[in-house]
Design a protein around this motif. Structure first.
Motif, PDB file in Angstrom:
ATOM      1  N   HIS A   1       1.010  -1.162  -0.235  1.00 51.98           N
ATOM      2  CA  HIS A   1      -0.410  -0.129   0.395  1.00 51.98           C
ATOM      3  C   HIS A   1       1.046   1.392  -0.645  1.00 51.98           C
ATOM      4  O   HIS A   1       0.649   1.651  -1.142  1.00 51.98           O
TER       5      HIS A   1
ATOM      6  N   ASP B   1      -1.842  -1.057  -3.474  1.00 53.28           N
ATOM      7  CA  ASP B   1      -2.708  -0.608  -4.292  1.00 53.28           C
ATOM      8  C   ASP B   1      -2.864   1.022  -3.302  1.00 53.28           C
ATOM      9  O   ASP B   1      -2.565   0.901  -3.411  1.00 53.28           O
ATOM     10  N   ASP B   2      -4.269   1.842  -4.305  1.00 52.68           N
ATOM     11  CA  ASP B   2      -4.756   3.156  -3.623  1.00 52.68           C
ATOM     12  C   ASP B   2      -3.655   4.353  -4.587  1.00 52.68           C
ATOM     13  O   ASP B   2      -4.889   5.133  -4.307  1.00 52.68           O
TER      14      ASP B   2
ATOM     15  N   HIS C   1      -9.349  -0.466  -9.081  1.00 49.70           N
ATOM     16  CA  HIS C   1      -9.372  -0.686  -7.658  1.00 49.70           C
ATOM     17  C   HIS C   1     -11.156  -0.024  -7.145  1.00 49.70           C
ATOM     18  O   HIS C   1     -11.076   0.702  -6.474  1.00 49.70           O
TER      19      HIS C   1
ATOM     20  N   HIS D   1     -13.838   3.317  -4.094  1.00 51.10           N
ATOM     21  CA  HIS D   1     -13.201   2.372  -3.223  1.00 51.10           C
ATOM     22  C   HIS D   1     -14.058   1.871  -1.960  1.00 51.10           C
ATOM     23  O   HIS D   1     -13.873   1.813  -0.812  1.00 51.10           O
TER      24      HIS D   1
HETATM   25 ZN   LIG Z   1      -7.631  -0.263  -1.414  1.00 55.21          ZN
END
Ligand SMILES: [Zn+2]
Length: 238
Positions: free
Chosen positions: A17, A69-70, A126, A130
């Motif tokens: 992350h 991710d993110d 993604h 979220h």
């Molecule tokens: Zn995420």
């Protein structure tokens, strides 16, 4: 299974992350991340690129696919120091709800993302905001649920000029509803954070829209490293 294909290889998909020196478990400090990449390399793992996995060009079992991710901009802090020296081209799972916004100082801009893509990184969707992609969310607000899938696809495709075929479930929360909708939307593969090894070619996996990943956090790394160590040079199943 099917299509008459034989597994040529397998890959451990790791999910990271942020790299910020923060106390949260999801954050892996830049120096620690560099150490982990070096550790995997010295164990004998190869870092595979998305295009090679998708083309079924990955062979053997000592493979790691780095996903992040993110869309957090702390990737800048580790890209040159930790990833470049080992030729790691990460797969970035992005949600447009935060990207390129002055009000979200920790999120990447599309220009930054394109910079990574031009250097060989790849991108997948993604969600849009979220959200959980479970039945509860679907019943609560079907429009929002669908925006997570179609909205993220459309926005990322138009902003990045790339086809979105890969998806990572926000929070790793998946459902058959989401899986079926992802298939409708043209996504070929989707990732959870359930532990497991992914077969290559990817079509060989029983659930291509529920592929496993290993979530790497401060507290989980020891366990993930143990799994990597245990699986190293494991003889191939027929
Ligand atoms: Zn995420």
């Amino acid at each position: 299974m099917g299509k008459g294909l034989d597994a040529r290889g397998s890959v451990h998909v790791l999910c990271y992350h942020t790299f910020m020196n923060r106390k949260t478990d999801y954050d892996v400090a830049p120096e620690e991340f560099k150490k982990q990449i070096e550790e995997m390399a010295s164990m004998g793992y190869r870092f595979v690129k998305t295009e090679d996995v998708l083309a079924g060009r990955v062979t053997g079992d000592n493979n790691v696919w780095i996903t992040i991710d993110d869309g957090n901009n702390s990737l800048n802090a580790v890209y040159n120091s930790a990833l470049k020296p080992h030729g790691v081209k990460p797969l970035l799972f992005l949600y447009p709800g935060i990207l390129d916004r002055k009000s979200v100082p920790y999120a990447m801009s599309y220009a930054e993302i394109k910079g990574f893509l031009n250097d060989g990184a790849s991108a997948g969707a993604h969600g849009f905001y979220h959200l959980f992609l479970n039945e509860k969310q679907y019943k609560k607000d079907k429009k929002e649920f669908l925006k997570e899938i179609y909205g993220s696809r459309d926005t990322l495709e138009s902003k990045l000029g790339r086809k979105m075929e890969l998806f990572a479930y926000p929070f790793g929360v998946y459902s058959d509803l989401a899986r079926d909708e992802l298939a409708q939307a043209g996504f070929k593969y989707a990732f959870t954070i359930n532990h497991g090894v992914v077969q290559v070619p990817l079509e060989l996996n029983a659930e291509p829209l529920k592929l496993p990943r290993f979530l790497v956090t401060k507290s989980s790394w020891k366990n993930v490293r143990g799994i990597l160590s245990k699986n190293l040079n494991k003889p191939r199943k027929s």
